[in-house]
Structure formats: C-alpha cells, structure tokens
Design a protein around this motif. Structure first.
Motif, short mmCIF file in Angstrom:
data_model
loop_
_atom_site.label_atom_id
_atom_site.label_comp_id
_atom_site.label_asym_id
_atom_site.label_seq_id
_atom_site.Cartn_x
_atom_site.Cartn_y
_atom_site.Cartn_z
N ALA A 1 0.73 -1.19 0.19
CA ALA A 1 -0.34 0.03 0.06
C ALA A 1 1.25 1.32 0.03
CB ALA A 1 -0.78 0.08 0.81
N GLY A 2 0.22 2.18 -0.85
CA GLY A 2 1.04 3.51 -0.69
C GLY A 2 1.94 3.22 -2.45
N GLY A 3 2.57 2.64 -2.35
CA GLY A 3 3.72 1.65 -3.29
C GLY A 3 2.81 2.02 -5.12
N SER A 4 3.69 1.72 -6.07
CA SER A 4 3.44 2.36 -7.06
C SER A 4 3.53 1.41 -8.97
CB SER A 4 4.30 3.83 -7.71
OG SER A 4 4.37 4.85 -6.82
N LEU A 5 2.99 1.23 -9.06
CA LEU A 5 3.27 0.57 -10.96
C LEU A 5 2.81 1.08 -11.83
CD1 LEU A 5 0.98 -2.89 -9.65
CD2 LEU A 5 3.60 -2.87 -9.77
N ARG A 6 3.28 0.56 -12.98
CA ARG A 6 2.94 1.03 -14.32
C ARG A 6 2.42 0.29 -15.15
NH1 ARG A 6 5.89 4.67 -18.57
NH2 ARG A 6 7.14 2.21 -19.38
N LEU A 7 1.86 0.14 -15.61
CA LEU A 7 0.55 -0.91 -16.60
C LEU A 7 1.35 -0.40 -18.05
CD1 LEU A 7 -1.94 -1.34 -15.06
CD2 LEU A 7 -0.09 -2.62 -14.22
N SER A 8 1.20 -1.53 -19.00
CA SER A 8 1.49 -1.29 -20.26
C SER A 8 0.60 -1.64 -21.04
CB SER A 8 2.60 -0.99 -20.55
OG SER A 8 3.15 -0.50 -20.17
N CYS A 9 -0.37 -1.03 -22.26
CA CYS A 9 -0.93 -1.68 -23.30
C CYS A 9 -0.80 -1.81 -23.81
CB CYS A 9 -2.13 -1.44 -22.67
SG CYS A 9 -3.78 -1.61 -24.43
N ALA A 10 0.09 -2.70 -24.51
CA ALA A 10 0.45 -2.77 -26.27
C ALA A 10 -0.48 -3.64 -27.15
CB ALA A 10 2.06 -3.44 -26.33
N ALA A 11 -0.85 -2.40 -27.89
CA ALA A 11 -1.61 -2.93 -29.05
C ALA A 11 -0.95 -3.09 -31.01
CB ALA A 11 -2.68 -1.63 -29.34
N SER A 12 -1.71 -3.39 -31.44
CA SER A 12 -2.01 -4.23 -32.27
C SER A 12 -2.85 -5.29 -33.24
CB SER A 12 -0.54 -5.69 -32.52
OG SER A 12 -0.70 -6.45 -32.03
N GLY A 13 -2.78 -5.13 -34.13
CA GLY A 13 -3.68 -5.13 -35.10
C GLY A 13 -5.25 -4.88 -35.86
N PHE A 14 -4.86 -2.97 -35.23
CA PHE A 14 -5.94 -2.37 -36.29
C PHE A 14 -5.09 -0.40 -36.00
CE2 PHE A 14 -7.05 -0.13 -31.33
CZ PHE A 14 -5.61 -1.66 -31.11
N ASP A 15 -5.77 0.34 -36.45
CA ASP A 15 -5.49 1.30 -36.52
C ASP A 15 -5.58 2.04 -35.91
OD1 ASP A 15 -5.91 4.13 -39.34
OD2 ASP A 15 -4.87 3.84 -36.99
N PHE A 16 -4.94 1.43 -34.60
CA PHE A 16 -4.53 2.54 -32.75
C PHE A 16 -4.84 3.74 -33.00
CE2 PHE A 16 -2.98 2.28 -28.88
CZ PHE A 16 -2.37 3.50 -28.31
N ASP A 17 -4.96 4.61 -33.59
CA ASP A 17 -5.23 5.84 -33.54
C ASP A 17 -5.88 6.20 -34.00
OD1 ASP A 17 -1.79 7.13 -36.44
OD2 ASP A 17 -2.34 7.44 -33.95
N ASP A 18 -7.44 5.73 -34.37
CA ASP A 18 -8.65 5.70 -35.01
C ASP A 18 -9.44 4.58 -33.46
OD1 ASP A 18 -9.01 5.05 -38.09
OD2 ASP A 18 -8.60 6.83 -37.04
N TYR A 19 -8.45 4.55 -32.20
CA TYR A 19 -9.26 4.10 -31.23
C TYR A 19 -9.14 4.97 -29.82
CZ TYR A 19 -11.52 0.29 -33.99
OH TYR A 19 -11.87 -0.13 -35.10
N ALA A 20 -10.20 5.28 -29.28
CA ALA A 20 -10.14 5.25 -27.37
C ALA A 20 -9.39 4.27 -26.89
CB ALA A 20 -11.14 5.83 -27.25
N ILE A 21 -7.82 4.02 -25.65
CA ILE A 21 -7.85 2.87 -25.15
C ILE A 21 -8.32 3.45 -24.15
CG2 ILE A 21 -6.13 1.73 -24.32
CD1 ILE A 21 -6.39 1.68 -27.30
#
Length: 135
Positions: A14-34
């Motif tokens: 508790a009190g700590g930090s994490l960074r999650l990543s979401c790597a996308a492929s197979g679709f036009d990333f620029d056209d989608y909200a994540i």
C-alpha cells in the motif's frame, strides 16, 4: 490479428506504485480510444481511465483521479497507466480495451455520461494483468 497485451502488474505494498502498459496491434491504433478497466473477485468490471484518440483527452474514474495517470505513445501503439498511492482496494485484474466510439468507454468511467453500455460494445479487450496491493 487484434492484440491488446496488458503488462506491468504485480504485488506492491500500500502506498506503492506500478506502471501498466497496454501494447496494441492489429488495428489502426490512432482511430481508437484506449481504456483501462479492472475487475476484483466477485465484483463487476469497472472503468478506471481512458484516453481519446482524437485529441488525447484523458478521463478518470473518481477512484483513480489524483492517483493514476494515463498516457499514450502513438509511435509505439502503447498506452500506459501510472498508478501511485495504491490501496488494497485497487487489487484487481486490470484490462485494457479499445473502442472506436469513446462513449462506450466513458459510460463506465464518468458517472454523468449515461447508462453504462454493454461491455460487448467495446471493440477489443486484452487479457488483463493482476495487480495486488498488500496492506
């Protein structure tokens, strides 16, 4: 093949930090909200945050505001969720999702947008990464 690969989860105090990543492929990333969602055992999946494709606008659920920061790297087709000040109640499987219509994501993140949409209205889902916050 569409892929949304969430990573970065783990066990943190508790009190700590994490960074999650979401790597996308197979679709036009620029056209989608994540968006980032989470689901704790026995609870419904809930929206945490999302980032718009059109203007990079960022939205946060009340539980995330002030503690989590969403960001995107279009060159890498990746969205991040920096989580700080983690609490035991943040323990859940975290999923990233992509939606061409941001409204369907926002109904799960902002209380005043409208009735929550069906999660099936969101175009793509990743498999999730476990975040466990110990007290």
């Amino acid at each position: 093949e569409v892929q949304l690969q969430a990573s970065g989860g783990g066990l943190v105090q508790a009190g700590g930090s994490l960074r999650l990543s979401c790597a996308a492929s197979g679709f036009d990333f620029d056209d989608y909200a994540i968006g980032w969602f989470r689901q704790a055992p026995g609870k419904e999946r809930e929206g945490v945050s999302c980032i718009a494709s059109s203007d990079g606008a960022k939205y946060y659920a009340g539980s995330a505001k002030g503690r989590f920061t969403i960001s995107g790297d279009n060159a890498k087709n990746t969205v991040y969720l920096q989580m700080s000040g983690l609490k035991p109640e943040d323990t859940a499987v975290y999923y990233c999702a992509a939606g061409k219509i941001i409204y369907y994501l926002l109904t799960h993140i902002l209380p005043d947008v409208g009735k929550k949409s069906d999660l099936g209205d969101v175009d793509y889902w990743g498999r999730g990464t476990q975040v466990t916050v110990s007290s």
